[in-house]
Motif scaffolding. Structure first.
Motif, mmCIF file in Angstrom:
data_model
loop_
_atom_site.group_PDB
_atom_site.id
_atom_site.type_symbol
_atom_site.label_atom_id
_atom_site.label_comp_id
_atom_site.label_asym_id
_atom_site.label_seq_id
_atom_site.Cartn_x
_atom_site.Cartn_y
_atom_site.Cartn_z
ATOM 1 N N ILE A 63 -1.361 -3.991 -2.712
ATOM 2 C CA ILE A 63 -2.259 -4.700 -1.794
ATOM 3 C C ILE A 63 -1.993 -4.262 -0.356
ATOM 4 O O ILE A 63 -2.922 -4.031 0.425
ATOM 5 C CB ILE A 63 -2.089 -6.219 -1.957
ATOM 6 C CG1 ILE A 63 -2.599 -6.667 -3.335
ATOM 7 C CG2 ILE A 63 -2.827 -6.980 -0.865
ATOM 8 C CD1 ILE A 63 -2.245 -8.094 -3.680
ATOM 9 N N ALA A 64 -0.711 -4.134 0.002
ATOM 10 C CA ALA A 64 -0.370 -3.694 1.359
ATOM 11 C C ALA A 64 -0.861 -2.276 1.617
ATOM 12 O O ALA A 64 -1.369 -1.967 2.713
ATOM 13 C CB ALA A 64 1.137 -3.787 1.565
ATOM 14 N N ALA A 65 -0.723 -1.398 0.629
ATOM 15 C CA ALA A 65 -1.204 -0.021 0.799
ATOM 16 C C ALA A 65 -2.721 0.016 0.947
ATOM 17 O O ALA A 65 -3.267 0.793 1.749
ATOM 18 C CB ALA A 65 -0.761 0.834 -0.381
ATOM 19 N N THR A 66 -3.423 -0.829 0.182
ATOM 20 C CA THR A 66 -4.886 -0.876 0.316
ATOM 21 C C THR A 66 -5.295 -1.413 1.672
ATOM 22 O O THR A 66 -6.242 -0.906 2.294
ATOM 23 C CB THR A 66 -5.477 -1.758 -0.806
ATOM 24 O OG1 THR A 66 -4.998 -1.314 -2.072
ATOM 25 C CG2 THR A 66 -6.989 -1.703 -0.792
ATOM 26 N N ALA A 67 -4.587 -2.439 2.163
ATOM 27 C CA ALA A 67 -4.884 -2.967 3.497
ATOM 28 C C ALA A 67 -4.607 -1.916 4.569
ATOM 29 O O ALA A 67 -5.381 -1.771 5.529
ATOM 30 C CB ALA A 67 -4.056 -4.226 3.752
ATOM 31 N N ALA A 68 -3.511 -1.170 4.411
ATOM 32 C CA ALA A 68 -3.205 -0.106 5.374
ATOM 33 C C ALA A 68 -4.286 0.969 5.360
ATOM 34 O O ALA A 68 -4.667 1.510 6.414
ATOM 35 C CB ALA A 68 -1.838 0.501 5.059
ATOM 36 N N PHE A 69 -4.803 1.290 4.165
ATOM 37 C CA PHE A 69 -5.892 2.256 4.086
ATOM 38 C C PHE A 69 -7.139 1.737 4.787
ATOM 39 O O PHE A 69 -7.822 2.485 5.495
ATOM 40 C CB PHE A 69 -6.201 2.575 2.625
ATOM 41 C CG PHE A 69 -7.468 3.348 2.429
ATOM 42 C CD1 PHE A 69 -7.555 4.679 2.810
ATOM 43 C CD2 PHE A 69 -8.593 2.750 1.872
ATOM 44 C CE1 PHE A 69 -8.735 5.399 2.650
ATOM 45 C CE2 PHE A 69 -9.769 3.451 1.711
ATOM 46 C CZ PHE A 69 -9.840 4.780 2.097
ATOM 47 N N GLY A 70 -7.447 0.443 4.595
ATOM 48 C CA GLY A 70 -8.617 -0.130 5.254
ATOM 49 C C GLY A 70 -8.504 -0.076 6.766
ATOM 50 O O GLY A 70 -9.457 0.304 7.466
ATOM 51 N N VAL A 71 -7.337 -0.430 7.293
ATOM 52 C CA VAL A 71 -7.136 -0.385 8.748
ATOM 53 C C VAL A 71 -7.206 1.059 9.248
ATOM 54 O O VAL A 71 -7.838 1.360 10.270
ATOM 55 C CB VAL A 71 -5.787 -1.033 9.111
ATOM 56 C CG1 VAL A 71 -5.472 -0.832 10.582
ATOM 57 C CG2 VAL A 71 -5.809 -2.524 8.781
ATOM 58 N N SER A 72 -6.550 1.977 8.516
ATOM 59 C CA SER A 72 -6.520 3.373 8.948
ATOM 60 C C SER A 72 -7.912 3.996 8.945
ATOM 61 O O SER A 72 -8.291 4.712 9.885
ATOM 62 C CB SER A 72 -5.571 4.168 8.040
ATOM 63 O OG SER A 72 -5.534 5.516 8.404
ATOM 64 N N GLU A 73 -8.709 3.715 7.907
ATOM 65 C CA GLU A 73 -10.051 4.312 7.865
ATOM 66 C C GLU A 73 -10.949 3.722 8.936
ATOM 67 O O GLU A 73 -11.785 4.426 9.516
ATOM 68 C CB GLU A 73 -10.671 4.115 6.484
ATOM 69 C CG GLU A 73 -11.993 4.839 6.334
ATOM 70 C CD GLU A 73 -12.567 4.754 4.940
ATOM 71 O OE1 GLU A 73 -13.486 5.535 4.640
ATOM 72 O OE2 GLU A 73 -12.099 3.916 4.155
ATOM 73 N N THR A 74 -10.790 2.417 9.219
ATOM 74 C CA THR A 74 -11.589 1.810 10.285
ATOM 75 C C THR A 74 -11.265 2.432 11.636
ATOM 76 O O THR A 74 -12.167 2.790 12.412
ATOM 77 C CB THR A 74 -11.354 0.296 10.318
ATOM 78 O OG1 THR A 74 -11.641 -0.269 9.035
ATOM 79 C CG2 THR A 74 -12.248 -0.368 11.349
ATOM 80 N N LEU A 75 -9.972 2.577 11.931
ATOM 81 C CA LEU A 75 -9.579 3.227 13.187
ATOM 82 C C LEU A 75 -9.990 4.697 13.197
ATOM 83 O O LEU A 75 -10.319 5.248 14.257
ATOM 84 C CB LEU A 75 -8.067 3.105 13.379
ATOM 85 C CG LEU A 75 -7.527 1.687 13.588
ATOM 86 C CD1 LEU A 75 -6.007 1.710 13.671
ATOM 87 C CD2 LEU A 75 -8.124 1.063 14.846
ATOM 88 N N PHE A 76 -9.960 5.321 12.032
ATOM 89 C CA PHE A 76 -10.379 6.719 11.879
ATOM 90 C C PHE A 76 -11.802 6.914 12.394
ATOM 91 O O PHE A 76 -12.113 7.885 13.083
ATOM 92 C CB PHE A 76 -10.254 7.081 10.402
ATOM 93 C CG PHE A 76 -10.514 8.518 10.065
ATOM 94 C CD1 PHE A 76 -10.035 9.549 10.851
ATOM 95 C CD2 PHE A 76 -11.238 8.850 8.923
ATOM 96 C CE1 PHE A 76 -10.268 10.876 10.533
ATOM 97 C CE2 PHE A 76 -11.470 10.166 8.590
ATOM 98 C CZ PHE A 76 -10.992 11.186 9.401
#
Length: 215
Positions: A63-76
């Motif tokens: 879940i933490a890795a998926t949340a990190a991916f969501g934040v990273s792609e949004t900032l991307f």
């Protein structure tokens, strides 16, 4: 739910990154090649981190890795220039590998041996097979609102999916209570998440009498 949303809306980089390279940054094939190379660098870093893990991934880690991916792609998608965009491609690619390897390992190691092939078939169908389904949705969003909106859609959707699954996990009873079960069958042995009930004497196979015993 996690891998389905990530696969459908978050992994459409051939659509979003190509549009960012051509429309937002005015580049050509070389610009797109640079951005995909930076995603690949992040993927290698994520694979190296995944290879160092010796324990079974937990739900909370996934879940933490998926949340990190969501934040990273949004900032991307919010990066204002090409070089910052290329720099954010590295953690985004790393998070993609972390999510995929953790989910793959978690599903395989928590599945019974007799069902693993069928379960992995469904898992890959949900994870990889939903990307072509989400591509027209992401493409329509990019056409209407720009490629940044397409990246934001994938990132925010992945972040919301992680939050929903985390909320669901908090509401679940502890593992020991699930293994014991509320049924009236009495105590049993929990094996693979299923409760093995004590066998009834009538169901047991009769044993032959010992040699020399009186009949």
């Amino acid at each position: 739910m996690l891998v389905g949303i990530v696969g459908a809306l978050g992994l459409n980089f051939p659509v979003t990154v190509a549009l960012m390279a051509s429309e937002q940054f005015g580049g050509a094939a070389a610009t797109y090649g640079l951005l995909t190379a930076m995603l690949a660098v992040g993927s290698i870093a994520g694979a190296a981190v995944s290879a160092r893990r010796l324990d079974v991934p937990r739900h909370t880690t996934l879940i933490a890795a998926t949340a990190a991916f969501g934040v990273s792609e949004t900032l991307f998608g919010l990066m204002p220039n090409l070089w910052l965009f290329a720099l954010l491609a590295i953690p985004t690619g790393a998070c993609v590998l972390l999510v995929s390897t953790m989910a793959n390992a978690l599903v395989q190691l928590s599945t019974d041996d007799a069902m693993r092939g069928r379960v992995m078939g469904v898992f890959l169908l949900v994870f990889i097979g939903t990307t072509p389904i989400g591509a027209p949705i992401v493409g329509a969003v990019c056409e209407a609102f720009g490629p940044r909106a397409g990246l934001a859609l994938g990132g925010v959707s992945s972040l919301l999916a992680a939050a929903i699954v985390a909320l669901f996990d908090l509401r679940r009873p502890p593992a020991a209570a699930r293994a014991a079960g509320p049924g009236p069958a009495g105590p049993g042995l929990a094996v693979g998440g299923l409760k093995a009930r004590p066998s009834h004497p009538a169901c047991e196979t009769p044993r032959p009498p010992p040699a020399g015993a009186s009949r």
